[in-house]
Design an enzyme around this catalytic site. Sequence first.
Site, short mmCIF file in Angstrom:
data_model
loop_
_atom_site.label_atom_id
_atom_site.label_comp_id
_atom_site.label_asym_id
_atom_site.label_seq_id
_atom_site.Cartn_x
_atom_site.Cartn_y
_atom_site.Cartn_z
N ASP A 140 44.49 -21.48 42.31
CA ASP A 140 43.76 -21.40 41.06
C ASP A 140 44.67 -20.78 40.00
O ASP A 140 45.64 -20.10 40.32
CB ASP A 140 42.48 -20.57 41.23
CG ASP A 140 42.76 -19.14 41.68
OD1 ASP A 140 43.45 -18.97 42.70
OD2 ASP A 140 42.31 -18.19 41.01
N GLU A 173 41.86 -16.24 43.28
CA GLU A 173 42.64 -15.02 43.13
C GLU A 173 42.57 -14.46 41.71
O GLU A 173 42.55 -13.25 41.52
CB GLU A 173 44.10 -15.29 43.51
CG GLU A 173 44.94 -14.04 43.70
CD GLU A 173 45.64 -13.57 42.44
OE1 GLU A 173 46.25 -12.48 42.45
OE2 GLU A 173 45.59 -14.30 41.41
#
Length: 470
Positions: free
Chosen positions: A87, A150
């Site tokens: 991500d 994250e």
Amino acid sequence: MKEKLEQYFFEHRESFIEHIRRLVRVRSVKGEPKEGMPFGEGPAAALKETLDIAEELGLLTKNFDNYVGTISINEQESKLGILGHVDVVGEGKNWTYDPYEGVIVDGKMYGRGTSDDKGPVIAAMYALAAVKDLGIPLSYNTKLIVGTDEESGMADLDYYLTKEKTPPYVFTPDAEFPVINIEKGAIRTSFDASFTPSEELPRVRSIRGGYKVNVVPPEAEAEIVGMLLPDISEIAHRITVETGVNFELRDMGQQLVHIKAIGVGGHASIPETAINAITGLLTLVNALPLQPSEGHRMLQGLSDIFPHNDYYGKAAGLDLEDKESGKLTMNFSIFSYNAEGHLEGQFDSRVPICATEANTFDVLEPKLAQYGIRLVRGGFEKPHHTPGDSPFVQTLLRVYEEYTGLKGECIAIGGGTYVHDIEGGVAFGPTMPGIDTRMHSNDEFIIIDDMLKASQIYAQVIVELCGTQS
């Protein structure tokens, strides 16, 4: 072994580059949850692409409900875990090249996620593939654990840890070399206030800026009622000289002026490398000859507590420091103010080992309160510390020195990584010392040769820790 790995990566250089580019092309910013996509379509698509690439390389994969994917060399017990993510934060603006194309110029690949953390994930994946393809005998497995949240809270890792345990040794390739064994703690919280609206002119009608708490805001904007553009322009020029923030002014008619503040974005853990558009804009607003009001006094108070370029929280009374982990840093991240009588903001402070709630919250709360602003308590994250003399850390340092010829040492950072709450975990590369890859900012990049070198280092570490002689 070193020569074999160098030859392997020479032969696989082009596919290595293309696989990073494949991931960069997926815009994996967190979105609205959907069925089977807990963090939206983008992160799920990036995870699928990652696992597809791993399978093409002959590695074993498993998808944990699109929260996390794992990639393994074999089915033996895992001794080493490598923890990365696919991500990314939003792309922001002012890119020289398309942030989702992976453009290569002068040995650098530009794109969102190239360094944080798609390039490193591919580097780790190729380390697994190299060990497998070279037929190096292993007594244990290495597992690459790939997350998808994250940047926005790490709910992915929380979910994964309800399903599986991490291996005894864990590192994340989401920082820089040599070894990061200390990560500062963090305060990520907010403040707010209500005030009596004023109709006196001139006044602030609105302010807004920032888009993510762990990003130094590159832009902010305000609307001023009751002043002419030339009068604001003269003051704005002076504030630009003082702050480094540029201002674009637009006459909206009826004595309404729109101000756009343009700074330089960056990671909240290193605010000194960026230019905060919010604090620059507040400096300008408070330099204007506005009519006194309750709301205006609050804006002045915020500039007093979070002045422009006060990267270390000195004005807020938070200038903490210790030998092991360094100074506290402060980033005023997000802010909004409206003429109806409400303001709210968020900040991200990275705190050293010596920080406690008593010497942070208890100091800042009364400073805000004197201006009628409420601090939201909570959001205190403790620092992370893995001893530098542990056998695991010493192995990483030795391999790093062998492959780079550089001195290996342990360092502390302000950023928090995936291993922050994993006992014994460290951050290990892939960026070489002294290189600012502009992660979380425009024109994020990697140096391709450095990423290939990092992959070789990771492959050697796998052999050292999981090989038959380990």
